[in-house]
Design a protein around this motif. Structure first.
Motif, mmCIF file in Angstrom:
data_model
loop_
_atom_site.group_PDB
_atom_site.id
_atom_site.type_symbol
_atom_site.label_atom_id
_atom_site.label_comp_id
_atom_site.label_asym_id
_atom_site.label_seq_id
_atom_site.Cartn_x
_atom_site.Cartn_y
_atom_site.Cartn_z
ATOM 1 N N PHE A 244 18.618 112.965 0.758
ATOM 2 C CA PHE A 244 18.575 111.798 -0.121
ATOM 3 C C PHE A 244 19.602 111.884 -1.239
ATOM 4 N N ALA A 245 19.900 113.073 -1.710
ATOM 5 C CA ALA A 245 20.919 113.230 -2.749
ATOM 6 C C ALA A 245 22.283 112.822 -2.195
ATOM 7 N N SER A 246 22.561 113.167 -0.941
ATOM 8 C CA SER A 246 23.850 112.780 -0.360
ATOM 9 C C SER A 246 23.888 111.290 -0.044
ATOM 10 N N ASP A 247 22.740 110.708 0.276
ATOM 11 C CA ASP A 247 22.674 109.291 0.616
ATOM 12 C C ASP A 247 22.691 108.399 -0.621
ATOM 13 N N MET A 248 21.997 108.815 -1.660
ATOM 14 C CA MET A 248 21.774 107.920 -2.799
ATOM 15 C C MET A 248 22.662 108.201 -4.014
ATOM 16 N N THR A 249 23.344 109.305 -4.027
ATOM 17 C CA THR A 249 24.230 109.597 -5.150
ATOM 18 C C THR A 249 25.618 109.913 -4.606
ATOM 19 N N GLN A 250 26.551 110.021 -5.495
ATOM 20 C CA GLN A 250 27.892 110.435 -5.099
ATOM 21 C C GLN A 250 28.134 111.887 -5.503
ATOM 22 N N ALA A 251 27.056 112.622 -5.662
ATOM 23 C CA ALA A 251 27.170 114.039 -6.002
ATOM 24 C C ALA A 251 27.859 114.772 -4.859
ATOM 25 N N THR A 252 28.659 115.749 -5.203
ATOM 26 C CA THR A 252 29.359 116.521 -4.187
ATOM 27 C C THR A 252 28.408 117.559 -3.587
ATOM 28 N N TRP A 253 28.835 118.127 -2.446
ATOM 29 C CA TRP A 253 28.036 119.194 -1.832
ATOM 30 C C TRP A 253 27.881 120.352 -2.814
ATOM 31 N N LEU A 254 28.933 120.635 -3.551
ATOM 32 C CA LEU A 254 28.896 121.727 -4.517
ATOM 33 C C LEU A 254 27.871 121.456 -5.620
ATOM 34 N N GLN A 255 27.818 120.227 -6.128
ATOM 35 C CA GLN A 255 26.846 119.885 -7.165
ATOM 36 C C GLN A 255 25.423 119.991 -6.642
ATOM 37 N N MET A 256 25.196 119.546 -5.401
ATOM 38 C CA MET A 256 23.853 119.661 -4.812
ATOM 39 C C MET A 256 23.493 121.126 -4.614
ATOM 40 N N GLY A 257 24.455 121.915 -4.161
ATOM 41 C CA GLY A 257 24.203 123.339 -3.982
ATOM 42 C C GLY A 257 23.919 124.035 -5.295
ATOM 43 N N LYS A 258 24.678 123.699 -6.340
ATOM 44 C CA LYS A 258 24.438 124.291 -7.660
ATOM 45 C C LYS A 258 23.062 123.927 -8.184
ATOM 46 N N TYR A 259 22.634 122.711 -7.922
ATOM 47 C CA TYR A 259 21.330 122.262 -8.402
ATOM 48 C C TYR A 259 20.214 123.159 -7.857
ATOM 49 N N THR A 260 20.356 123.567 -6.600
ATOM 50 C CA THR A 260 19.335 124.405 -5.972
ATOM 51 C C THR A 260 19.719 125.880 -5.968
ATOM 52 N N GLU A 261 20.799 126.207 -6.682
ATOM 53 C CA GLU A 261 21.307 127.582 -6.751
ATOM 54 C C GLU A 261 21.629 128.132 -5.364
ATOM 55 N N ARG A 262 22.283 127.295 -4.582
ATOM 56 C CA ARG A 262 22.712 127.674 -3.248
ATOM 57 C C ARG A 262 24.157 127.246 -3.029
ATOM 58 N N ASP A 263 24.672 127.625 -1.888
ATOM 59 C CA ASP A 263 26.041 127.311 -1.525
ATOM 60 C C ASP A 263 26.141 125.865 -1.030
ATOM 61 N N HIS A 264 27.334 125.287 -1.096
ATOM 62 C CA HIS A 264 27.524 123.922 -0.615
ATOM 63 C C HIS A 264 27.238 123.797 0.880
#
Length: 142
Positions: A65-85
């Motif tokens: 849903f983060a990739s579908d509903m936002t323009q956040a990058t894979w890196l930003q999503m990974g950082k949010y969960t403390e994981r890799d892109h």
């Protein structure tokens, strides 16, 4: 005590660079709060090192849903969960495969998506973009 979503530092004390300054952090917070509520997992499961299925599936749904509903990058999503892109990329592919092959899972994802749209504050970017086409995504699946 602050929530793990509000922490400016990881567990090891290193600052979460970019996290607090991210344009999408509020949207990512909102998505994770809703998804964790649907799956009944604690808010800190996003950053948990555990790979239990009851934590992994909600994280993958979050990535989807983060990739579908936002323009956040894979890196930003990974950082949010403390994981890799690459973990975020894999999570989105996994959820998409489940949607394509399992109709009950696809219906559950539509239910989560519609609830998520309603969960976002009125006037937010997500609200303005997705509320008018709330159920259209369902028909794109079939």
């Amino acid at each position: 005590m602050t929530s793990p979503l509000q922490r400016k530092h990881r567990r090891d004390g290193i600052p979460r660079t970019g996290y607090t300054d991210d344009v999408y952090s509020e949207s990512l917070d909102c998505i994770w709060t809703y998804v964790s509520g649907v799956f009944n997992v604690p808010l800190d499961a996003a950053t948990s090192r555990r790979r239990y299925q009851e934590y992994v599936i909600p994280r993958q749904v979050f990535y989807y849903f983060a990739s579908d509903m936002t323009q956040a990058t894979w890196l930003q999503m990974g950082k949010y969960t403390e994981r890799d892109h690459s973990t975020a990329i894999h999570g989105v592919k996994t959820i998409q495969d489940l949607i394509d092959t399992d109709k009950r899972f696809a219906a559950k994802m539509l239910e989560i998506r519609n609830g998520l749209i309603d969960f976002f504050p009125t006037g937010s970017v997500i609200d303005a973009k997705y509320r008018p086409m709330k159920n259209e995504w369902f028909f794109a699946i079939w």
